[in-house]
Design an enzyme around this catalytic site. Structure first.
Site: not given
Length: 536
Positions: A278, A312
């Site tokens: 993430d 991300h």
């Protein structure tokens, strides 16, 4: 430490971060009966060593070379947990060893399983050395089918667990699946009983390391990996140094953030590597009303000489930034293969002000989405859509400005080289609260598409090369004001350099740019006219 740095022509004084100091006394966990056989649960032995060290005035608790299985550990003041080279601290996959405790998840008070490592209200603490801390995250995390190869998916399903009704997501247990079907199942509220939380316990994944209301923290040299949820989570803490650490997660690890600084003050992150599932290096400060009530911005942060791989976002602020973020310096960082490079995200309802952010000397390679992104319509989705996934654009409407309206302003980016991105720069503000006062200069970005800007005010691009493959147009500006485009370079032969749209677009200046390299320099649409721009 106090340093000075020049950013965008001004010299700013960096914050002072207080350092840890420890007594030289060292106690080995072996003295307390710990065994490195991978079978013995050493929870009590290690916690006893920490407790005794703390009561004697502090020192070093030594994790020797070997494989040490353990349950949750609690750090105490004046203790340095030190891992020797080739020491592996493996947290058990037995969920029964992790009691439910009151904690915090994504900026909201929640019941969670106790974190593998935690501390609350501790002063002068550290985790140092050369070993590996493994959170056993594969036992906790759900996995989407689209993120695995067919053979890996079949292997995962055969290992146990349960599938969602559409057979597209694997969960480790029925309890985990049940929790996924509820809205905020861990959020603390009076009507929820102990039995309720127990029924969804497996879904309430812990962060690997949570340090709450602590002062003077050092994380150095160690590899933190395989977290059930976020890896490193300093919360409402100050005087934090994170140096020379490796933070690792599978690239598909849901909520597998690298480090999340939440409502923290006086922080240094340097010479560290993040390769996670993430956001890599992330700044937060609480969510919505709870974050505004806490009213603790993350501030006075230095990030330098760090590398972020799969993530991300490389450096990220948001989306839970309701307490604000300010006075942050990012210098000499590299992002390779991240979904987004520099990522600023928020949404209506958050509130909070993000301001005084100074970023320079950033190198990027193979960015899947935007190299630089400011987005006030964050929708809690992966930044890159999966194959076949359809996403509708947000509904655009003007709402009243309230305490729930977020703000991005006074952000300076100087010196970015990006080789490969889907889009160079994306700026999307709200009609009632534009993204404001952003300076981006001295950049070379190779991307499929160039600039896409909506609802922005006071944005400057200076000495920027937008080397795009899809060159029609190189730049889009919609309903934005007081925009300076100074010395923009682009590949010759573009069909259109700049499209201006929207009745609110005005005060756009195009300076020092060779418009003749494009077949057409400016086009107007959706109510924009040539009065919106001046060219020099």
């Amino acid at each position: 430490m106090t340093l000075g740095v020049t950013v965008v022509g001004q010299t700013a004084k960096l914050p002072t971060i207080q350092s840890v100091t420890f007594r030289k006394d060292t106690v080995s966990i072996i003295r307390f009966g710990a065994k490195p056989d991978g079978l013995t649960l050493n929870t009590k032995s290690i916690n006893d060593a920490i407790e005794v060290c703390n009561k004697k005035g502090g020192g070093v608790v030594l994790i020797p070379t070997g494989y040490w299985l353990t349950g949750p550990l609690v750090l105490k003041s004046n203790v340095n947990l030190h891992l020797q080279k080739n020491a592996v601290l493996q947290f058990t996959k037995d969920f029964n060893q992790y009691p439910l405790v009151e904690g915090n998840w994504e900026g909201i008070p929640q019941m969670r399983n106790q974190s593998p490592i935690s501390a609350t209200g501790a002063t002068n603490i550290a985790i140092t050395g050369f070993g590996v801390i493994d959170g056993g995250g594969e036992a906790w995390r759900m996995v989407k089918k689209e993120k695995l190869t067919e053979s890996n998916w079949k292997k995962l399903v055969a290992s146990g667990g349960v599938l969602s009704e559409d057979k597209k997501t694997w969960y480790p247990s029925e309890s985990s699946l049940k929790g996924s079907k509820l809205k905020n199942p861990g959020q603390i509220s009076p009507e929820k009983t102990t039995a309720y939380y127990q029924e969804v316990k497996d879904f309430l994944r812990p962060n690997l390391l949570v340090l709450t209301k602590c002062n003077k923290i050092l994380l150095e040299g160690v590899t933190f990996q395989n977290s059930p949820a976020w890896n490193l989570h300093p919360l409402m803490s100050e005087n934090i140094t994170i140096r020379n650490v490796h933070v690792k997660n599978p690239w598909y690890a849901q909520n597998g953030d690298g480090v999340d600084l939440e409502s923290c003050k006086n922080v240094l992150i340097e010479n560290s590597v993040f390769d996670v599932g993430d956001d890599g290096i992330c700044i937060k400060s609480g969510r919505d009303a709870e974050g505004r009530k806490r009213a603790m911005p993350t501030e006075n942060v230095i990030v330098k000489n760090c590398t972020v791989y799969a993530a991300h976002g490389g450096f990220v602020i948001g989306s839970e930034m309701s307490g604000g973020a300010r006075n942050i310096w990012v210098d000499n960082c590299t992002f390779i293969g991240t979904d987004i490079g520099l990522r600023f995200k928020t949404t209506r309802g958050r509130g909070g002000i993000v301001e005084n952010i100074y970023i320079k000397n950033i190198s990027m390679k193979d960015i899947a989405g935007e190299a630089i992104l400011f987005d006030m319509y964050y929708a809690a989705q992966d930044p890159i859509a999966l194959v076949g996934e359809k996403r509708e654009p947000p509904k655009v409407e003007t709402l009243p400005v309230t305490e729930e309206t977020p703000q991005f302003r006074n952000i300076f980016v100087n010196g970015v080289v990006a080789q490969g991105a889907e889009k160079a720069i994306f700026v999307r503000g709200l009609p009632e609260m534009n993204v404001k006062n952003i300076v981006m200069e001295n950049m070379i970005i190779q991307a499929k598409a160039g600039l896409d800007m909506t609802e922005a005010t006071g944005i400057t691009l200076r000495n920027v090369q937008l080397l795009t493959k899809e060159v029609d147009p190189v730049m889009n500006i919609h309903n934005s004001q007081n925009i300076v485009l100074d010395r923009i370079t682009y590949k010759p032969g573009a069909d259109l350099l700049l499209n201006i749209s929207g009745e609110k677009s005005k005060g756009i200046k195009l300076n020092g740019t060779d418009v003749k390299r494009a077949k057409k320099d400016v086009e107007y649409s959706y109510g924009a006219t040539d009065a919106a721009i001046s060219k020099n």
